[in-house]
Each structure stands twice: as structure tokens, then as C-alpha cells.
Design an enzyme around this catalytic site. Structure first.
Site, short mmCIF file in Angstrom:
data_model
loop_
_atom_site.label_atom_id
_atom_site.label_comp_id
_atom_site.label_asym_id
_atom_site.label_seq_id
_atom_site.Cartn_x
_atom_site.Cartn_y
_atom_site.Cartn_z
N LYS A 190 4.81 3.76 6.53
CA LYS A 190 3.87 2.67 6.28
C LYS A 190 3.55 1.88 7.55
CE LYS A 190 4.99 2.67 1.51
NZ LYS A 190 5.62 2.01 0.38
N PRO B 267 0.84 -1.20 0.00
CA PRO B 267 0.00 0.00 0.00
C PRO B 267 0.87 1.26 0.00
CG PRO B 267 -0.43 -1.37 1.94
CD PRO B 267 0.73 -1.96 1.23
N GLU B 268 0.34 2.31 -0.59
CA GLU B 268 1.05 3.58 -0.62
C GLU B 268 0.85 4.30 0.71
OE1 GLU B 268 2.51 4.92 -3.52
OE2 GLU B 268 2.02 3.17 -4.73
N ASN C 286 4.84 1.87 -5.00
CA ASN C 286 5.18 1.60 -6.38
C ASN C 286 4.35 2.39 -7.40
OD1 ASN C 286 7.22 0.14 -7.62
ND2 ASN C 286 5.72 -1.28 -8.49
N ARG D 176 10.63 -4.62 -8.63
CA ARG D 176 9.34 -3.91 -8.63
C ARG D 176 9.06 -3.40 -10.04
NH1 ARG D 176 7.90 -2.26 -3.67
NH2 ARG D 176 5.84 -2.41 -4.59
#
Ligand SMILES: [Zn+2]
Length: 282
Positions: free
Chosen positions: A55, A2-3, A178, A272
Site C-alpha cells: 500500500k 484503499p485496497e 477490508n 474492522r
């Protein structure tokens, strides 16, 4: 993964629902969490705040009645790739299987459930100040006192790194995942594989400023009314990458600026995915 903005919104929703309320139930699949609950019950403590730091989600509890040390406790969770916090009204159907439940914190009005969260631990406020992973985080892009000068310094310190990898490094800046990595690079017309040392000051400034702008734009819109799980998301339409994003998820589709086909490649140690326009980001 998750961002940062997703986690920030989750923490804010949890805070609105839980802060100031007394815990009426605590359950976890993690023995090291329930052991503390057995010794110094979480039930009966008040939830003081829920915040995001990069995060990590930090849920702070007051000292408990039966706790002679008078110790406050903070529950740190990290979402890694698949973890998430949901909030439900009592009796509301969960969006995920009970098998995926790792932690559940109840108050009279809500139940907060952490699904598939791989990292969870109790910390005292003293532990928190000394916590390696937390103290090493770079400036938080969503913090009111975000330090752009320090973020720029940390970015330039990674001179040999490819810029896309440096942007994902939470010790440089906390909050970029990402999706925003590719979007920010496109917005600033920077090639994802450029070494940091080859970028101009203007390009670095653009990346730092745009990263903050994009993340903030996703947490400051009208979300005041949200309280339950669905509130974690934006409207379906706005969440659709085909309408909302410049390059992420758009491989082989035409660039929105120049119509060149968007490219994709695996990048960095963790392979990624990176999306970019070879014309706009030469
Ligand atoms: Zn283009």
C-alpha cells in the site's frame, strides 16, 4: 483503507503520465519534504518510475543537476485510511479542496496531487533497501513474481490469529484490504473467525490463490486509455458494491448462493468490519 489494487492502479496511472518527464514544479505542506527540495531541488529532475509496493506508492526521481552528491531520490507515500493520489491536466478542476493537498508534482503535461496523505518521506535507493516497513512486507499479491509458497508459510506462522485478521496483515501478504478480506473468505467458504491453525491446506491454498485472482482481475482489465482522475475508478456501475460483491457491504441482504441473510461484525484489534454468510461459511 484503499485496497492493494486501487493503489496499484493509481501508481500505474501516475507512471504512464509522469515517467520519463522532467519535474517543472514541486510543492508540499510537509516541511521535511520541502527542506530537501530547497537543498537539492526536485524541479529539473526526471521522474523515473512510479510503483506500488503493497500500500506504499514509490515515486523515483533521477539525480538532480544542482545535486553534487548525484543522489537519486524516492518519494514514499502511504495512503493509510484517507490518502489518495490524483492526476490532472494543467488547469483541470481538482476533485478535492486545495486545503487537502499535501504534495503536488508538476510536469509540462500533468500535475500529480497527493490529498490527505499522512505518511510521506524522501528515501535514497539505499534507504529503500533497508526500509523496515517495506522490507517486512509479505509477498506482493500483484507482483509478477508473487511467491505463493512464502505467503502460505507466513500465513501458517500466524497459527493463533483469526484468519480475517491474518489476511489483513501486510507482513503476511501485501495488498488485501477490508473489502477483499470478506470477499476472499466467502469465495473459499471459510469462516472469518476461524483460527489459522484449524484450516486445511486446501483452504489456505484457496485463500492465497483467490486473493491474487481477485486483485489481479481488478488491475488487468482494459484501462489502457485512462490518464486523468476519473481513470482511477472503474465505471460507476461496476464500482457499485450492490452489483459487484458477494458479501461486503451487504448486511441483512440475502446470500447470492443460499439466500441466508449476510451478517456483519467488528473484528480484531482495529475493529474492522467483517461480512460473512453463516450458512456458506460455518
Ligand atoms: Zn450463503
Amino acid at each position: 483503507m484503499p485496497e492493494g489494487d486501487t493503489i496499484y492502479r493509481a501508481a500505474r496511472t501516475l507512471h504512464r503520465a509522469l515517467a520519463g518527464h522532467v519535474v517543472t514544479g514541486f510543492e508540499s505542506m510537509f516541511p521535511k519534504l520541502t527542506r530537501v527540495h530547497d537543498d537539492t531541488p526536485i524541479t529539473g529532475r526526471a521522474i523515473e518510475s512510479v510503483t506500488a509496493r503493497g500500500k506504499h506508492v514509490l515515486m523515483a526521481f533521477s539525480s538532480g543537476l544542482g545535486d553534487r552528491s548525484g543522489q537519486d531520490l524516492v518519494l514514499r507515500t502511504h495512503m493509510r485510511m484517507n490518502g489518495s493520489w490524483h492526476i490532472y491536466r494543467p488547469g483541470e478542476a481538482w476533485q478535492r479542496s486545495r486545503r487537502d493537498m499535501r504534495i503536488a508534482v508538476s510536469t509540462a503535461d500533468y500535475i500529480a496531487v497527493a490529498f490527505n496523505v499522512p505518511v510521506a518521506e524522501w528515501l535514497t535507493s539505499r534507504d529503500l533497501r533497508r526500509h523496515g516497513e517495506l522490507t517486512r512486507l509479505g509477498p506482493d499479491l500483484l507482483a509478477d513474481d508473487f511467491d505463493a509458497v512464502e505467503a502460505t508459510r507466513r500465513l501458517k506462522e500466524r497459527a493463533d490469529a483469526e484468519i480475517a485478521d491474518a489476511l489483513l496483515n501486510q507482513r503476511v501478504m501485501a495488498g488485501i484490504g477490508n473489502v477483499y478480506k470478506s470477499e476472499v473468505l466467502f469465495a473459499c467458504r471459510v469462516n472469518p473467525f476461524s483460527r489459522v491453525q484449524t484450516l486445511s491446506d486446501a483452504q489456505i491454498d484457496c485463500l492465497v490463490t483467490t486473493a491474487r485472482k481477485f486483485l489481479q482481475a481488478n488491475v488487468t482489465e482494459g484501462l489502457a486509455a485512462m490518464t486523468t482522475y476519473m481513470g482511477f475508478r472503474r465505471t460507476t456501475r461496476r464500482d457499485d458494491p450492490s452489483e459487484r460483491l458477494w458479501v461486503y457491504g451487504r448486511v441483512d441482504e440475502p446470500c447470492r448462493r443460499c439466500s441466508t441473510a449476510i451478517r456483519i461484525a467488528k473484528q480484531g484489534r482495529d475493529a474492522r468490519l467483517t461480512y460473512w454468510c453463516p450458512t456458506c461459511q460455518p
